[in-house]
Every structure is written in C-alpha cells, then in structure tokens.
Design a protein around this motif. Sequence first.
Motif, PDB file in Angstrom:
ATOM      1  N   PHE A   5       0.805  -1.212   0.000  1.00  0.00           N
ATOM      2  CA  PHE A   5       0.000   0.000   0.000  1.00  0.00           C
ATOM      3  C   PHE A   5       0.846   1.274   0.000  1.00  0.00           C
ATOM      4  N   ASP A   6       2.163   1.152  -0.106  1.00  0.00           N
ATOM      5  CA  ASP A   6       3.039   2.328  -0.054  1.00  0.00           C
ATOM      6  C   ASP A   6       2.693   3.374  -1.104  1.00  0.00           C
ATOM      7  N   ASP A   7       2.391   2.938  -2.326  1.00  0.00           N
ATOM      8  CA  ASP A   7       2.058   3.893  -3.373  1.00  0.00           C
ATOM      9  C   ASP A   7       0.787   4.667  -3.030  1.00  0.00           C
ATOM     10  N   LEU A   8      -0.170   3.984  -2.434  1.00  0.00           N
ATOM     11  CA  LEU A   8      -1.420   4.641  -2.054  1.00  0.00           C
ATOM     12  C   LEU A   8      -1.204   5.599  -0.881  1.00  0.00           C
ATOM     13  N   LEU A   9      -0.394   5.187   0.074  1.00  0.00           N
ATOM     14  CA  LEU A   9      -0.098   6.065   1.207  1.00  0.00           C
ATOM     15  C   LEU A   9       0.659   7.313   0.760  1.00  0.00           C
ATOM     16  N   ALA A  11       0.480   8.676  -2.261  1.00  0.00           N
ATOM     17  CA  ALA A  11      -0.502   9.493  -2.967  1.00  0.00           C
ATOM     18  C   ALA A  11      -1.407  10.211  -1.973  1.00  0.00           C
ATOM     19  N   ASN A  12      -1.748   9.553  -0.886  1.00  0.00           N
ATOM     20  CA  ASN A  12      -2.577  10.182   0.139  1.00  0.00           C
ATOM     21  C   ASN A  12      -1.845  11.337   0.816  1.00  0.00           C
ATOM     22  N   ARG A  13      -0.569  11.182   1.058  1.00  0.00           N
ATOM     23  CA  ARG A  13       0.202  12.293   1.658  1.00  0.00           C
ATOM     24  C   ARG A  13       0.191  13.514   0.731  1.00  0.00           C
ATOM     25  N   ARG A  14       0.351  13.276  -0.580  1.00  0.00           N
ATOM     26  CA  ARG A  14       0.294  14.387  -1.533  1.00  0.00           C
ATOM     27  C   ARG A  14      -1.093  15.023  -1.536  1.00  0.00           C
ATOM     28  N   TYR A  15      -2.115  14.193  -1.535  1.00  0.00           N
ATOM     29  CA  TYR A  15      -3.500  14.678  -1.513  1.00  0.00           C
ATOM     30  C   TYR A  15      -3.762  15.526  -0.268  1.00  0.00           C
ATOM     31  N   SER A  16      -3.278  15.071   0.863  1.00  0.00           N
ATOM     32  CA  SER A  16      -3.557  15.775   2.121  1.00  0.00           C
ATOM     33  C   SER A  16      -2.959  17.176   2.151  1.00  0.00           C
ATOM     34  N   GLN A  17      -1.943  17.431   1.327  1.00  0.00           N
ATOM     35  CA  GLN A  17      -1.309  18.751   1.305  1.00  0.00           C
ATOM     36  C   GLN A  17      -2.214  19.819   0.705  1.00  0.00           C
ATOM     37  N   THR A  18      -3.168  19.416  -0.117  1.00  0.00           N
ATOM     38  CA  THR A  18      -4.090  20.392  -0.717  1.00  0.00           C
ATOM     39  C   THR A  18      -5.539  20.173  -0.277  1.00  0.00           C
ATOM     40  N   HIS A  19      -5.766  19.152   0.530  1.00  0.00           N
ATOM     41  CA  HIS A  19      -7.123  18.845   0.992  1.00  0.00           C
ATOM     42  C   HIS A  19      -7.618  19.936   1.921  1.00  0.00           C
ATOM     43  N   GLU A  20      -8.808  20.449   1.626  1.00  0.00           N
ATOM     44  CA  GLU A  20      -9.351  21.542   2.415  1.00  0.00           C
ATOM     45  C   GLU A  20     -10.228  21.068   3.563  1.00  0.00           C
ATOM     46  N   GLY A  21     -10.852  19.902   3.448  1.00  0.00           N
ATOM     47  CA  GLY A  21     -11.679  19.370   4.532  1.00  0.00           C
ATOM     48  C   GLY A  21     -12.830  20.280   4.885  1.00  0.00           C
ATOM     49  N   GLY A  22     -13.363  20.099   6.066  1.00  0.00           N
ATOM     50  CA  GLY A  22     -14.404  20.975   6.559  1.00  0.00           C
ATOM     51  C   GLY A  22     -15.809  20.631   6.130  1.00  0.00           C
ATOM     52  N   PHE A  23     -16.007  19.550   5.365  1.00  0.00           N
ATOM     53  CA  PHE A  23     -17.361  19.178   4.969  1.00  0.00           C
ATOM     54  C   PHE A  23     -18.140  18.721   6.189  1.00  0.00           C
ATOM     55  N   ASP A  24     -19.425  18.982   6.179  1.00  0.00           N
ATOM     56  CA  ASP A  24     -20.258  18.589   7.313  1.00  0.00           C
ATOM     57  C   ASP A  24     -20.984  17.269   7.100  1.00  0.00           C
TER      58      ASP A  24
END
Length: 164
Positions: A5-9, A11-24
Amino acid sequence: MTSTFDDLLEANRRYSQTHEGGFDGIARAGVLMVTCMDSRIDPLAVIGLQPGDAKILRNPGGRVTDQVLVAIVLGVSLLKVERVVVMEHTRCAMATSTEADVKEKIGAKSGTDASWMTIGVIEDQESTVRADVNRVRSHPLVPDSVSVGGFIYDVDSGLMTPVD
C-alpha cells in the motif's frame, strides 16, 4: 519494511497537502446516487458535481439492496437528500453473464466452491432499474417529496439515458 500500500499512502500524503476538509457530511446538492462499482464511472463528474455535493453508493451492478435502502433512508432523513439517482451502465459484467457463469469464474479463481453465493446478475437492465426505482419510491420511510430517477449510463459516450 515495504508495503503493498506504499504507493497509495504516498498518494494520500500528496492529496492531504491540498485537501481543504471541513465538509459537514450533508449532501450539499441534495443528491444521492446508487451506481455500479465499475471503475469506468466517475459518479460526481457524470452529473457535474463536486466532493461534498452528493452521497455515492456503489455495489456490483448499482442495485438497490437492503443496505442501500438503509443508506437512502438515512440520506433523506438526516443528510438533506432530495433526489435519488439509480444508475446502471452499459457493458456491465453483472448484466452480461449468467449467475452460474459468474459463480463458476469465482470458484475457478479462488479454488473454492462459490455456488452458495447470491451474485445478483441483471437479466434486463431497464426492468431492473424500474424495479429498483420503485423499491425506493415505495419505501415507507422515503417521503413522496423525494424525487427518484432511473438511468442507464453509457460508458462509451458518457451520456445518461432516463429509464421511464
């Protein structure tokens, strides 16, 4: 130690750098879509929505199962869902094989008898979509104010065709 799963992890680290979150968790566009797990379908893009706009439920064939009905009831009761889209698609493996063929393929691949499983292949997509739409519309916990539509998505053209 490397992981499968290293490739997915990564990719997730890269995604988290621009993820805004905050959805309810509310479906901002008031939409819930039931569709197939087929990787050719990008459910939000198909209907012009973005993350946070809709609830997406996926399973083989895009069927309205008992568990899907529970999710729909939760969506319309608690998450501001006002429209339910039931969408099957062309060239679906669930609609191009028999129940026996699918069980045989699973058994051959796994080396274990799969005849006891219920797969739920689709013999007639339009009839199945109609039946699933009716199943949602007639559920006692889905109010009449909720619009329910059935569609078949063409994986080649990208177009949805309503099923009346």
